[in-house]
Design a protein around this motif. Structure first.
Motif, PDB file in Angstrom:
ATOM      1  N   LYS A  97      14.105  87.017 -44.291  1.00 14.83           N
ATOM      2  CA  LYS A  97      15.111  87.139 -45.745  1.00 14.83           C
ATOM      3  C   LYS A  97      14.564  87.949 -46.849  1.00 14.83           C
ATOM      4  O   LYS A  97      15.157  87.015 -47.775  1.00 14.83           O
ATOM      5  CB  LYS A  97      15.488  85.779 -45.424  1.00 14.83           C
ATOM      6  N   ASN A  98      12.988  87.697 -46.815  1.00 17.47           N
ATOM      7  CA  ASN A  98      12.473  88.266 -48.010  1.00 17.47           C
ATOM      8  C   ASN A  98      12.198  87.452 -49.013  1.00 17.47           C
ATOM      9  O   ASN A  98      12.255  87.320 -49.937  1.00 17.47           O
ATOM     10  CB  ASN A  98      13.785  89.461 -48.750  1.00 17.47           C
ATOM     11  N   VAL A  99      12.123  86.576 -48.725  1.00 20.32           N
ATOM     12  CA  VAL A  99      10.771  85.078 -49.764  1.00 20.32           C
ATOM     13  C   VAL A  99      10.004  85.130 -49.531  1.00 20.32           C
ATOM     14  O   VAL A  99       9.362  85.713 -49.128  1.00 20.32           O
ATOM     15  CB  VAL A  99      11.830  83.490 -49.028  1.00 20.32           C
ATOM     16  N   ALA A 100       9.765  84.618 -50.750  1.00 20.81           N
ATOM     17  CA  ALA A 100       7.736  85.228 -51.495  1.00 20.81           C
ATOM     18  C   ALA A 100       7.371  84.474 -50.847  1.00 20.81           C
ATOM     19  O   ALA A 100       7.905  83.072 -50.538  1.00 20.81           O
ATOM     20  CB  ALA A 100       7.821  84.647 -52.456  1.00 20.81           C
TER      21      ALA A 100
ATOM     22  N   GLY B  11      17.609  91.926 -53.089  1.00 19.40           N
ATOM     23  CA  GLY B  11      17.018  92.083 -51.631  1.00 19.40           C
ATOM     24  C   GLY B  11      16.545  90.476 -52.141  1.00 19.40           C
ATOM     25  O   GLY B  11      15.631  89.724 -51.163  1.00 19.40           O
ATOM     26  N   LEU B  12      15.614  90.706 -52.973  1.00 16.05           N
ATOM     27  CA  LEU B  12      14.473  89.810 -53.736  1.00 16.05           C
ATOM     28  C   LEU B  12      15.194  88.000 -54.053  1.00 16.05           C
ATOM     29  O   LEU B  12      16.393  87.814 -54.747  1.00 16.05           O
ATOM     30  CB  LEU B  12      13.855  90.037 -54.137  1.00 16.05           C
ATOM     31  N   GLN B  13      14.449  87.122 -53.763  1.00 12.13           N
ATOM     32  CA  GLN B  13      15.002  85.719 -53.511  1.00 12.13           C
ATOM     33  C   GLN B  13      13.943  84.989 -54.652  1.00 12.13           C
ATOM     34  O   GLN B  13      13.418  85.434 -55.031  1.00 12.13           O
ATOM     35  CB  GLN B  13      14.950  85.003 -52.091  1.00 12.13           C
ATOM     36  N   CYS B  14      15.221  83.972 -55.569  1.00  8.54           N
ATOM     37  CA  CYS B  14      14.485  82.947 -56.267  1.00  8.54           C
ATOM     38  C   CYS B  14      13.123  82.380 -56.094  1.00  8.54           C
ATOM     39  O   CYS B  14      13.362  81.801 -54.772  1.00  8.54           O
ATOM     40  CB  CYS B  14      15.281  81.809 -56.419  1.00  8.54           C
ATOM     41  N   PRO B  15      12.224  82.358 -56.949  1.00  6.91           N
ATOM     42  CA  PRO B  15      12.399  82.695 -58.399  1.00  6.91           C
ATOM     43  C   PRO B  15      11.895  84.804 -58.225  1.00  6.91           C
ATOM     44  O   PRO B  15      11.377  84.672 -59.464  1.00  6.91           O
ATOM     45  CB  PRO B  15      11.346  82.041 -58.266  1.00  6.91           C
ATOM     46  N   VAL B  16      11.626  84.936 -57.620  1.00  2.00           N
ATOM     47  CA  VAL B  16      10.471  86.282 -57.750  1.00  2.00           C
ATOM     48  C   VAL B  16      11.854  87.280 -58.990  1.00  2.00           C
ATOM     49  O   VAL B  16      11.211  87.826 -59.572  1.00  2.00           O
ATOM     50  CB  VAL B  16      10.598  87.327 -56.751  1.00  2.00           C
TER      51      VAL B  16
END
Lengths: 158, 79
Positions: A97-100, B11-16
């Protein structure tokens, strides 16, 4: 910088809680706040280097070193841990899901000049030495944390 | 609207997206425009709040399907 300050005590060494701490910290820095994170007890595990560092230790300190997770990739979950299966699934889902990742968030924290401070008393208890924590950390005690929190606007214990 | 820089955070998620927006704005001069694309529904609230907190202005906002686009004018406040 807008002159506002966020301080955080990171006590937990669980992957989920560490992620929450670093998401809030980096988000706060992006909002223009000055951020300090204090790592104490299990929270120190988050900041351990993943490789074994050659330092002189007592057998008790060595035992702690073996038993405790070494860095972000080794942390477990506070819920649904399932003997290590949970974190594997969680990391896979988050990647999909592309979470850091926690590693990426820590890197961002360093780039955003977030102060990462290790509690020296906890380091002594857990037998963790400065060389075993990631580069760029500071070392201090409770007075430093209180003096930063005193002029902080947000203060969290995670 | 003509942007000085386009930042794709789809497509990027919080907080990026917030962190990337901060970095992108730092490279702009005052009154220059950053065009930000994101698919995170939370960004609909977050980007305007972030902009206001840092003295920037949302000059235009547009939703295309699941993509949210913001045109952010850099404010005078220095980081």
């Amino acid at each position: 910088m807008n002159g506002k300050k966020t301080t955080m005590v990171v006590f937990s060494g669980d992957l989920d809680k560490a992620l929450a701490a670093f998401i809030i910290a980096t988000g706060s820095a992006a909002m223009g706040n000055q951020v300090s994170m204090f790592f104490t007890f299990w929270g120190l595990n988050i900041m351990r280097k993943d490789q074994v560092v050659n330092v002189k230790k007592s057998w008790m300190d060595k035992t702690f070193g073996w038993l405790l997770p070494r860095g972000p990739e080794k942390l477990g979950l506070s819920k649904l841990h399932f003997a290590g299966l949970g974190p594997i699934m969680m990391r896979r889902v988050m990647q999909k899901k592309n979470v850091a990742t926690l590693n990426e968030l820590i890197q961002m924290a360093l780039e955003l000049d977030i102060k990462l401070i290790a509690c020296t008393m906890s380091m002594e208890v857990l037998g963790i030495q400065k060389e075993e924590l990631i580069d760029g950390m500071e070392f201090a005690g409770v007075a430093t944390y209180i003096s930063e929190a005193n002029d902080g606007n947000i203060n969290l214990f995670i | 609207m003509e942007a000085n820089h386009v930042l794709d955070c789809k497509g990027l998620q919080c907080p990026v997206p917030l962190i990337q927006a901060k970095r992108a704005v730092e490279r702009l001069s005052v009154n220059e425009i950053l065009e930000l694309h994101t698919t995170d529904p939370g960004a609909l609230q977050d980007i305007p709040v972030w902009a206001r907190a840092n003295g920037h202005t949302i000059v235009k906002q547009q939703t295309d399907g699941s993509t949210y686009r913001f045109w952010i004018k850099k404010g005078r406040r220095e980081d």
